[in-house]
Motif scaffolding. Structure first.
Motif, PDB file in Angstrom:
ATOM      1  N   LEU A 176       0.817  -1.220   0.000  1.00 21.69           N
ATOM      2  CA  LEU A 176       0.000   0.000   0.000  1.00 21.69           C
ATOM      3  C   LEU A 176       0.847   1.265   0.000  1.00 21.69           C
ATOM      4  O   LEU A 176       0.476   2.263  -0.612  1.00 21.69           O
ATOM      5  N   GLU A 177       1.976   1.236   0.703  1.00 15.63           N
ATOM      6  CA  GLU A 177       2.890   2.381   0.765  1.00 15.63           C
ATOM      7  C   GLU A 177       4.307   1.869   0.579  1.00 15.63           C
ATOM      8  O   GLU A 177       4.870   1.258   1.485  1.00 15.63           O
ATOM      9  N   PHE A 178       4.894   2.126  -0.582  1.00 16.25           N
ATOM     10  CA  PHE A 178       6.216   1.572  -0.912  1.00 16.25           C
ATOM     11  C   PHE A 178       7.322   2.489  -0.392  1.00 16.25           C
ATOM     12  O   PHE A 178       8.175   2.979  -1.130  1.00 16.25           O
ATOM     13  N   ASN A 179       7.292   2.734   0.921  1.00 17.37           N
ATOM     14  CA  ASN A 179       8.261   3.624   1.562  1.00 17.37           C
ATOM     15  C   ASN A 179       8.146   3.435   3.069  1.00 17.37           C
ATOM     16  O   ASN A 179       7.424   2.549   3.526  1.00 17.37           O
ATOM     17  N   HIS A 180       8.838   4.272   3.822  1.00 21.82           N
ATOM     18  CA  HIS A 180       8.714   4.242   5.281  1.00 21.82           C
ATOM     19  C   HIS A 180       8.217   5.604   5.772  1.00 21.82           C
ATOM     20  O   HIS A 180       8.724   6.161   6.741  1.00 21.82           O
ATOM     21  N   SER A 181       7.219   6.114   5.110  1.00 21.11           N
ATOM     22  CA  SER A 181       6.635   7.410   5.437  1.00 21.11           C
ATOM     23  C   SER A 181       5.734   7.304   6.669  1.00 21.11           C
ATOM     24  O   SER A 181       5.415   6.201   7.133  1.00 21.11           O
ATOM     25  N   PRO A 182       5.296   8.447   7.220  1.00 20.35           N
ATOM     26  CA  PRO A 182       4.313   8.408   8.314  1.00 20.35           C
ATOM     27  C   PRO A 182       3.059   7.634   7.921  1.00 20.35           C
ATOM     28  O   PRO A 182       2.447   6.951   8.760  1.00 20.35           O
ATOM     29  N   GLU A 183       2.654   7.743   6.658  1.00 18.91           N
ATOM     30  CA  GLU A 183       1.478   7.006   6.184  1.00 18.91           C
ATOM     31  C   GLU A 183       1.698   5.495   6.289  1.00 18.91           C
ATOM     32  O   GLU A 183       0.799   4.743   6.654  1.00 18.91           O
ATOM     33  N   PHE A 184       2.930   5.066   5.960  1.00 22.56           N
ATOM     34  CA  PHE A 184       3.255   3.645   6.052  1.00 22.56           C
ATOM     35  C   PHE A 184       3.108   3.155   7.492  1.00 22.56           C
ATOM     36  O   PHE A 184       2.460   2.141   7.755  1.00 22.56           O
ATOM     37  N   TYR A 185       3.710   3.885   8.432  1.00 24.95           N
ATOM     38  CA  TYR A 185       3.658   3.442   9.822  1.00 24.95           C
ATOM     39  C   TYR A 185       2.257   3.590  10.415  1.00 24.95           C
ATOM     40  O   TYR A 185       1.902   2.885  11.363  1.00 24.95           O
ATOM     41  N   SER A 186       1.468   4.473   9.844  1.00 25.12           N
ATOM     42  CA  SER A 186       0.072   4.562  10.264  1.00 25.12           C
ATOM     43  C   SER A 186      -0.682   3.286   9.890  1.00 25.12           C
ATOM     44  O   SER A 186      -1.527   2.796  10.657  1.00 25.12           O
ATOM     45  N   ILE A 187      -0.358   2.732   8.736  1.00 19.77           N
ATOM     46  CA  ILE A 187      -0.965   1.463   8.304  1.00 19.77           C
ATOM     47  C   ILE A 187      -0.563   0.342   9.253  1.00 19.77           C
ATOM     48  O   ILE A 187      -1.396  -0.450   9.698  1.00 19.77           O
ATOM     49  N   VAL A 188       0.730   0.292   9.580  1.00 15.66           N
ATOM     50  CA  VAL A 188       1.227  -0.753  10.478  1.00 15.66           C
ATOM     51  C   VAL A 188       0.585  -0.636  11.856  1.00 15.66           C
ATOM     52  O   VAL A 188       0.091  -1.616  12.423  1.00 15.66           O
ATOM     53  N   THR A 189       0.556   0.593  12.388  1.00 18.28           N
ATOM     54  CA  THR A 189       0.003   0.814  13.721  1.00 18.28           C
ATOM     55  C   THR A 189      -1.487   0.516  13.761  1.00 18.28           C
ATOM     56  O   THR A 189      -2.014   0.069  14.794  1.00 18.28           O
ATOM     57  N   GLY A 190      -2.169   0.726  12.652  1.00 17.73           N
ATOM     58  CA  GLY A 190      -3.599   0.452  12.609  1.00 17.73           C
ATOM     59  C   GLY A 190      -3.928  -1.008  12.828  1.00 17.73           C
ATOM     60  O   GLY A 190      -5.030  -1.361  13.271  1.00 17.73           O
ATOM     61  N   VAL A 191      -2.963  -1.886  12.539  1.00 18.61           N
ATOM     62  CA  VAL A 191      -3.165  -3.321  12.727  1.00 18.61           C
ATOM     63  C   VAL A 191      -2.432  -3.826  13.971  1.00 18.61           C
ATOM     64  O   VAL A 191      -2.922  -4.692  14.695  1.00 18.61           O
ATOM     65  N   MET A 192      -1.245  -3.265  14.239  1.00 17.45           N
ATOM     66  CA  MET A 192      -0.412  -3.747  15.342  1.00 17.45           C
ATOM     67  C   MET A 192       0.094  -2.534  16.122  1.00 17.45           C
ATOM     68  O   MET A 192       1.166  -2.002  15.846  1.00 17.45           O
ATOM     69  N   THR A 193      -0.677  -2.101  17.101  1.00 17.27           N
ATOM     70  CA  THR A 193      -0.348  -0.873  17.829  1.00 17.27           C
ATOM     71  C   THR A 193       0.952  -0.983  18.620  1.00 17.27           C
ATOM     72  O   THR A 193       1.630   0.024  18.836  1.00 17.27           O
ATOM     73  N   ASP A 194       1.305  -2.184  19.063  1.00 17.96           N
ATOM     74  CA  ASP A 194       2.489  -2.366  19.914  1.00 17.96           C
ATOM     75  C   ASP A 194       3.660  -2.977  19.166  1.00 17.96           C
ATOM     76  O   ASP A 194       4.508  -3.639  19.758  1.00 17.96           O
ATOM     77  N   TYR A 195       3.752  -2.740  17.858  1.00 15.83           N
ATOM     78  CA  TYR A 195       4.799  -3.383  17.061  1.00 15.83           C
ATOM     79  C   TYR A 195       6.195  -3.040  17.548  1.00 15.83           C
ATOM     80  O   TYR A 195       7.117  -3.848  17.455  1.00 15.83           O
ATOM     81  N   LYS A 196       6.385  -1.822  18.108  1.00 15.26           N
ATOM     82  CA  LYS A 196       7.720  -1.415  18.555  1.00 15.26           C
ATOM     83  C   LYS A 196       8.221  -2.290  19.697  1.00 15.26           C
ATOM     84  O   LYS A 196       9.427  -2.525  19.819  1.00 15.26           O
ATOM     85  N   SER A 197       7.321  -2.785  20.514  1.00 15.91           N
ATOM     86  CA  SER A 197       7.740  -3.649  21.628  1.00 15.91           C
ATOM     87  C   SER A 197       8.279  -4.974  21.116  1.00 15.91           C
ATOM     88  O   SER A 197       9.194  -5.558  21.699  1.00 15.91           O
TER      89      SER A 197
END
Length: 209
Positions: free
Chosen positions: A181-202
């Protein structure tokens, strides 16, 4: 301790620990004596980093191996046929005539197959979470990549993810699916990730510990 010295037109020296080996980057005008002194001054940092290095894959004669996030004892026993049994430890049967190369190959193939079983369930799951069709993917060896996504939306995952926890593997799958969906590491990309996995950083932090 020095594995490689790379000289260039740079003005200062620097150290890199890569794949368990030390690389020194130095200017052309710096002597080997100066390089050795620089390395010696950083010995504590170097030894700490080298001690944290985890070899990728199965290594002959290793006593422990990290398997799906758990550090487990490895026991190799003589047997008529090759086998791998995982319970409280990893027991591997090795026929006495089997070469080292073939033995390592079969051990890694076994754990790669176990990883593929996980991917077969989790890739479709995370693709569905992002309202995507299940993408094509493959499993292959990489030195420093956990996974990748090509511009035509084909994914690949590192064979050696079998070292990592199931939570971290889930994060890698989600990360690569999100790149469709987002071929980069933009804020939009991490918003997609966080929308599914809020605690991914842990999971990332735990995987490095």
């Amino acid at each position: 301790m020095i594995v490689d010295i790379k000289r260039s037109h740079r003005k200062t020296m620097s150290l890199i620990i890569r794949d368990g080996e030390l690389i020194v980057r130095a200017p052309h005008f710096v002597s080997e004596r100066q390089i050795n002194a620089f390395v010696e001054s950083k010995r504590a940092w170097i030894e700490k980093k080298l001690s944290e290095h985890r070899p990728m894959g199965f290594v002959l004669d290793q006593k422990f191996m990290r398997l799906f996030g758990e550090m487990m004892r490895v026991e190799v026993v003589e047997a008529n046929t090759f086998y791998v049994s995982v319970e409280t430890s990893i027991e591997i049967g090795r026929p006495p005539t089997m070469t080292d190369t073939r033995f390592v190959e079969l051990v890694e193939l076994h754990f790669k197959t176990e990883l593929e079983k996980i991917l077969a369930h989790r890739v479709p799951y995370f693709a569905a979470q992002l309202h995507l069709k299940t993408p094509e993917y493959k499993v292959r060896r990489y030195k420093r990549l956990y996974g990748r996504c090509t511009k035509d939306h084909r994914l690949a995952f590192n064979t050696y993810l079998f070292h990592d926890s199931l939570e971290f593997i889930d994060y890698v799958i989600l990360h690569e699916c999100a790149h469709i969906l987002e071929f980069n590491h933009s804020p939009e990309f991490y918003s997609i990730v966080t929308g599914v996995m809020t605690d991914y950083k842990s999971f990332i932090a735990a995987n490095k510990s």
